[in-house]
Design a protein around this motif. Structure first.
Motif, short mmCIF file in Angstrom:
data_model
loop_
_atom_site.label_atom_id
_atom_site.label_comp_id
_atom_site.label_asym_id
_atom_site.label_seq_id
_atom_site.Cartn_x
_atom_site.Cartn_y
_atom_site.Cartn_z
N GLU A 2 0.82 -1.20 0.00
CA GLU A 2 0.00 0.00 0.00
C GLU A 2 0.86 1.26 0.00
O GLU A 2 0.62 2.19 -0.77
CB GLU A 2 -0.93 0.00 1.21
N GLU A 3 1.89 1.29 0.83
CA GLU A 3 2.77 2.45 0.92
C GLU A 3 3.52 2.68 -0.38
O GLU A 3 3.67 3.82 -0.82
CB GLU A 3 3.74 2.29 2.08
N VAL A 4 3.97 1.61 -1.00
CA VAL A 4 4.72 1.72 -2.25
C VAL A 4 3.82 2.28 -3.35
O VAL A 4 4.21 3.19 -4.09
CB VAL A 4 5.29 0.35 -2.67
N GLU A 6 1.01 4.03 -3.00
CA GLU A 6 0.64 5.41 -2.69
C GLU A 6 1.77 6.37 -3.05
O GLU A 6 1.53 7.42 -3.63
CB GLU A 6 0.30 5.55 -1.21
N SER A 7 2.99 6.01 -2.71
CA SER A 7 4.14 6.86 -2.99
C SER A 7 4.34 7.02 -4.50
O SER A 7 4.57 8.12 -5.00
CB SER A 7 5.39 6.26 -2.35
N ALA A 8 4.25 5.91 -5.23
CA ALA A 8 4.44 5.96 -6.68
C ALA A 8 3.33 6.76 -7.35
O ALA A 8 3.58 7.54 -8.26
CB ALA A 8 4.51 4.55 -7.24
N ALA A 10 1.59 9.15 -6.06
CA ALA A 10 1.71 10.56 -5.69
C ALA A 10 2.62 11.31 -6.67
O ALA A 10 2.45 12.51 -6.88
CB ALA A 10 2.23 10.70 -4.27
N CYS A 11 3.56 10.60 -7.27
CA CYS A 11 4.48 11.22 -8.22
C CYS A 11 3.82 11.48 -9.58
O CYS A 11 4.32 12.28 -10.36
CB CYS A 11 5.70 10.32 -8.42
N ALA A 36 -4.93 2.93 -6.41
CA ALA A 36 -3.78 3.44 -7.16
C ALA A 36 -4.24 4.06 -8.48
O ALA A 36 -3.80 5.15 -8.85
CB ALA A 36 -2.77 2.32 -7.42
#
Length: 88
Positions: A2-4, A6-8, A10-11, A36
């Motif tokens: 989930e964190e990966v 979300e981070s990707a 966001a870019c 995502a």
């Protein structure tokens, strides 16, 4: 995961996930993919590459591939265009 994602997301830009080794996906996994794709809406696409037969069946059954910014490429059974081809 989930964190990966979300981070990707966001870019912005296109995000490609190689699903070739994924043999099972449940509702929690589908929910992550939907979130995502939603986070990328208007800023990129989510590409799911080479889903195995059981994962492809879940994607098709749930209609996930019908999201406007989600693309499924390849897969064991050749259901989607690009099967067996390299994805840049």
């Amino acid at each position: 995961m989930e964190e990966v994602l979300e981070s990707a997301a966001a870019c912005g830009g296109d995000l490609t996930l190689d699903l070739a080794g994924l043999t099972f996906i449940d509702s929690a996994g589908l929910h992550l993919l939907i979130r995502a794709a939603d986070a990328l809406r208007g800023r990129g696409r989510l590409r799911l590459v080479e889903p195995g037969r059981s994962v492809a069946r879940v994607i098709e059954t749930t209609g996930l591939e019908q999201l406007d910014n989600l693309e499924v490429v390849g897969g064991d059974d050749g259901r989607w265009p690009g099967h067996g081809t390299a994805v840049p």
